[in-house]
Write an enzyme that holds these catalytic residues in place. Structure first.
Site, PDB file in Angstrom:
ATOM      1  CG  ASP A   1       6.427  61.229-106.486  1.00 24.31           C
ATOM      2  OD1 ASP A   1       6.998  62.298-106.769  1.00 24.31           O
ATOM      3  OD2 ASP A   1       5.189  61.082-106.528  1.00 24.31           O
TER       4      ASP A   1
ATOM      5  CG  HIS B   1      12.797  66.310-107.810  1.00 24.93           C
ATOM      6  ND1 HIS B   1      13.594  66.542-108.896  1.00 24.93           N
ATOM      7  CD2 HIS B   1      11.737  65.604-108.278  1.00 24.93           C
ATOM      8  CE1 HIS B   1      13.026  66.001-109.974  1.00 24.93           C
ATOM      9  NE2 HIS B   1      11.903  65.444-109.620  1.00 24.93           N
TER      10      HIS B   1
HETATM   11  P1  GDP Z   1      11.388  62.384-106.338  1.00 17.19           P
HETATM   12  O1  GDP Z   1      10.254  63.095-106.989  1.00 17.19           O
HETATM   13  O2  GDP Z   1      11.832  61.194-107.123  1.00 17.19           O
HETATM   14  O3  GDP Z   1      12.535  63.296-105.999  1.00 17.19           O
HETATM   15  O4  GDP Z   1      10.823  61.805-104.969  1.00 17.19           O
HETATM   16  P2  GDP Z   1       9.940  62.618-103.894  1.00 17.19           P
HETATM   17  O5  GDP Z   1      10.811  63.562-103.173  1.00 17.19           O
HETATM   18  O6  GDP Z   1       8.717  63.145-104.535  1.00 17.19           O
HETATM   19  O7  GDP Z   1       9.442  61.429-102.965  1.00 17.19           O
HETATM   20  C1  GDP Z   1      10.342  60.579-102.313  1.00 17.19           C
HETATM   21  C2  GDP Z   1      10.064  60.639-100.803  1.00 17.19           C
HETATM   22  O8  GDP Z   1      10.762  59.598-100.169  1.00 17.19           O
HETATM   23  C3  GDP Z   1      10.543  61.934-100.171  1.00 17.19           C
HETATM   24  O9  GDP Z   1       9.707  62.253 -99.092  1.00 17.19           O
HETATM   25  C4  GDP Z   1      11.948  61.550 -99.668  1.00 17.19           C
HETATM   26  O10 GDP Z   1      12.358  62.346 -98.565  1.00 17.19           O
HETATM   27  C5  GDP Z   1      11.711  60.131 -99.232  1.00 17.19           C
HETATM   28  N1  GDP Z   1      12.861  59.213 -99.338  1.00 17.19           N
HETATM   29  C6  GDP Z   1      13.826  59.189-100.304  1.00 17.19           C
HETATM   30  N2  GDP Z   1      14.642  58.120-100.093  1.00 17.19           N
HETATM   31  C7  GDP Z   1      14.166  57.485 -99.007  1.00 17.19           C
HETATM   32  C8  GDP Z   1      14.563  56.291 -98.317  1.00 17.19           C
HETATM   33  O11 GDP Z   1      15.498  55.589 -98.681  1.00 17.19           O
HETATM   34  N3  GDP Z   1      13.818  55.936 -97.228  1.00 17.19           N
HETATM   35  C9  GDP Z   1      12.760  56.652 -96.797  1.00 17.19           C
HETATM   36  N4  GDP Z   1      12.093  56.229 -95.729  1.00 17.19           N
HETATM   37  N5  GDP Z   1      12.368  57.793 -97.418  1.00 17.19           N
HETATM   38  C10 GDP Z   1      13.054  58.179 -98.517  1.00 17.19           C
HETATM   39  P1  IMO Z   2       8.549  63.773-109.801  1.00 18.71           P
HETATM   40  O1  IMO Z   2       9.630  64.442-110.597  1.00 18.71           O
HETATM   41  C1  IMO Z   2       4.759  61.608-109.742  1.00 18.71           C
HETATM   42  C2  IMO Z   2       1.906  62.527-112.942  1.00 18.71           C
HETATM   43  C3  IMO Z   2       0.651  63.183-112.416  1.00 18.71           C
HETATM   44  C4  IMO Z   2      -0.361  62.648-113.421  1.00 18.71           C
HETATM   45  C5  IMO Z   2       0.443  62.672-114.727  1.00 18.71           C
HETATM   46  C6  IMO Z   2       0.190  63.898-115.608  1.00 18.71           C
HETATM   47  O2  IMO Z   2       8.303  64.392-108.490  1.00 18.71           O
HETATM   48  O3  IMO Z   2       8.786  62.294-109.726  1.00 18.71           O
HETATM   49  P2  IMO Z   2       0.961  66.433-115.375  1.00 18.71           P
HETATM   50  O4  IMO Z   2       0.668  67.446-114.319  1.00 18.71           O
HETATM   51  O5  IMO Z   2       2.398  66.151-115.581  1.00 18.71           O
HETATM   52  O6  IMO Z   2       0.247  66.722-116.667  1.00 18.71           O
HETATM   53  O7  IMO Z   2       0.274  65.077-114.821  1.00 18.71           O
HETATM   54  O8  IMO Z   2       1.803  62.619-114.345  1.00 18.71           O
HETATM   55  N1  IMO Z   2       3.178  63.183-112.538  1.00 18.71           N
HETATM   56  C7  IMO Z   2       3.954  62.759-111.533  1.00 18.71           C
HETATM   57  N2  IMO Z   2       3.764  61.773-110.630  1.00 18.71           N
HETATM   58  N3  IMO Z   2       5.887  62.345-109.713  1.00 18.71           N
HETATM   59  C8  IMO Z   2       6.082  63.327-110.602  1.00 18.71           C
HETATM   60  O9  IMO Z   2       7.229  64.039-110.671  1.00 18.71           O
HETATM   61  C9  IMO Z   2       5.084  63.595-111.560  1.00 18.71           C
HETATM   62  N4  IMO Z   2       4.957  64.476-112.567  1.00 18.71           N
HETATM   63  C10 IMO Z   2       3.796  64.212-113.162  1.00 18.71           C
HETATM   64  O10 IMO Z   2       0.346  62.763-111.112  1.00 18.71           O
HETATM   65  O11 IMO Z   2      -0.691  61.318-113.133  1.00 18.71           O
HETATM   66 MG    MG Z   3       8.340  63.795-106.521  1.00 20.82          MG
END
Ligand code: GDP
Ligand code: IMO
Ligand code: MG
Length: 433
Positions: free
Chosen positions: A13, A41
């Site tokens: 994340d 994502h």
């Molecule tokens: P990913 O799994 O790595 O793609 O990340 P996620 O989408 O799960 O979580 C990142 C969150 O942060 C999302 O809600 C994005 O819209 C938000 N986000 C990404 N970059 C920024 C930033 O620079 N500032 C803020 N405030 N939010 C961001």
């Molecule tokens: P993105 O791509 C954050 C974590 C789960 C749990 C562990 C195992 O959005 O960054 P699983 O379901 O994979 O067997 O769970 O891994 N986990 C993530 N945490 N972002 C993710 O993906 C994750 N994918 C798995 O929360 O702790």
């Molecule tokens: Mg994510």
């Protein structure tokens, strides 16, 4: 030939989706190579801040000229994939089926995998991993045990049925006799998966060959990692990890290209740290500072909606991730969120059993007992949302970024100051670094 890899440098994340969407404007192909729909994502685009969350389809999908590939290393839940295709189509994206290619060797997540994932977690109680419940672990187990079902099997109904029967024989015993859950019916499974065969057929191909040909033709290929390095099955905080490899090395096996093809790796890290699920997290903040980061950073999971655990930036973790993946640059996201705090801390090392440690220890109990050695830095109060050049940042923010570069021995090549595509300071062209 240009192959750029995006890897999460923490516990997932980090904002990989945003960065992939941004770079995809300059990529011919965006390919996922590991994980499954445990990923979430987020892409935020345009003045209306239209929000899209993709779980299986690569984050390049909003760019119509970019081909999206789901590589052989990904585990695919076809019900989720079909739903995601439908949602995107309904919103005017992915109108040409040729924009999405799915590898025929990728393994399938079956209903029994999802049920086992949830049943096991329930049984573990407070010792649970905190999985996403998407069946990821059980599916990778069956892949390694050589009893899994693959995308290619969807197109041979007789073989699919024979293999599914063998798989269910053992898995149903576990489901019913160990956990007391109803067994999965073979006929229902075959009927349901026959519908996916028809839906997915136009997209299925040998994507390793496709990616090879694209690279050979001088095209730009972006490999989109999921999760984060500390969740890697080998290099993460085992057993609190996911079931796939996440480091750059996984591109070789998960996309079917020789490792030497990769010439650029960008690690993505938040300007602080978050983690969803269980497991050690030395810089976690259990106080009002952690609550503030969660609130201002809107730290709730994109896949499960769970509140994310929040803490200070951990330079030991990111330095280790940079080493493991050979990162040529770091993208630091969510710097804007830190404007809410007057003082900031960075963990530069740990103290374990009275000794200073500069790396992440292998043992879960040892890591859980690690006390961070902090360096304190001044914060800033300015809103960073409008910053587009490094010089636009307040001097305290510039110092914070420079310190991250020093501590991780990796140049910061992008700074993100908001969720939207435009809210970005790009310091170097990612493909030309
Ligand atoms: P990913 O799994 O790595 O793609 O990340 P996620 O989408 O799960 O979580 C990142 C969150 O942060 C999302 O809600 C994005 O819209 C938000 N986000 C990404 N970059 C920024 C930033 O620079 N500032 C803020 N405030 N939010 C961001
Ligand atoms: P993105 O791509 C954050 C974590 C789960 C749990 C562990 C195992 O959005 O960054 P699983 O379901 O994979 O067997 O769970 O891994 N986990 C993530 N945490 N972002 C993710 O993906 C994750 N994918 C798995 O929360 O702790
Ligand atoms: Mg994510």
């Amino acid at each position: 030939m240009s192959a750029l890899v995006i890897v999460g440098a923490q516990w997932g994340d980090e904002g990989k989706g945003k960065v992939v969407d941004l770079f995809a404007a300059h990529a011919d192909v965006v390919a996922r190579f590991q994980g499954g729909n445990n990923a979430g994502h987020t892409l935020v685009v345009g003045d209306a801040r239209e929000r899209t969350v993709v779980h299986l389809i690569p984050a390049g999908v909003l760019h119509r000229q970019t081909t999206c590939v789901i590589g052989n290393g990904v585990v695919i839940d076809p019900s989720v994939l079909c739903g995601e295709i439908d949602d995107l189509r309904a919103r005017g994206y992915l109108t040409d089926p040729a924009q999405l290619l799915i590898d025929e060797r990728a393994h399938l997540i079956l209903p029994v995998h999802k049920k086992l994932d949830v049943a096991r977690e329930e049984r573990l109680g407070d010792k649970k991993i905190g999985t996403t419940g998407r069946g990821i672990g059980p599916c990778y187990e069956d892949k390694m045990a050589r009893r899994g079902l693959r995308v290619v099997d969807l197109f041979d109904a007789e073989y699919f049925r024979e293999r599914a029967a063998r798989l269910l024989e053992g898995r149903n015993v576990e489901l019913a006799q160990v956990y007391g859950w109803p067994a999965i019916d073979l006929d229902d499974l075959c009927r349901e998966f026959a519908t996916y065969a028809e839906r997915l057929r136009p997209h299925v191909t040998d994507t390793a060959l496709y990616v090879h040909e694209q690279l050979a033709a001088g095209k730009r290929v972006l490999f989109e990692g999921a999760h984060g390095t500390m969740l890697d099955i080998d290099h993460g905080t085992y057993p609190y990890v996911t079931s796939s490899n996440i480091v750059t090395g996984a591109v070789g096996t998960g996309a079917g290209i020789p490792p030497r093809t990769v010439n650029r790796v960008i690690g993505i890290s938040k300007a602080y740290t978050t983690r969803v699920g269980g497991g050690p997290f030395p810089t976690e903040l259990h106080d009002e500072v952690g609550a503030k980061l969660r609130e201002v950073g809107d730290e709730f999971g994109s896949t499960t909606g769970r509140p994310r655990r929040c803490g200070w930036f951990d330079a030991v973790v990111v330095r280790q991730a940079a080493r493991l993946s050979g990162m040529s640059g770091l993208a630091i996201t969510k710097l804007d969120v830190l404007s809410c705090l007057p003082k900031l801390k960075i963990a530069v090392a740990y103290e374990v059993d009275g000794q200073r440690l500069e790396t992440v220890p292998a043992g879960a109990r040892k890591f859980a007992s690690a006390r961070p050695v902090y360096e304190e830095m001044d914060g800033w109060a300015e809103d960073l949302g409008q910053a587009r050049r490094f010089e636009d940042l307040p001097s305290a923010a510039r110092k914070y970024i420079s310190r991250i570069e020093e501590l991780t021995a990796t140049p910061v090549t992008l700074i993100s100051v908001g969720a939207e595509r435009e809210e970005t300071i790009l310091l170097r062209d990612p493909f030309l670094l």
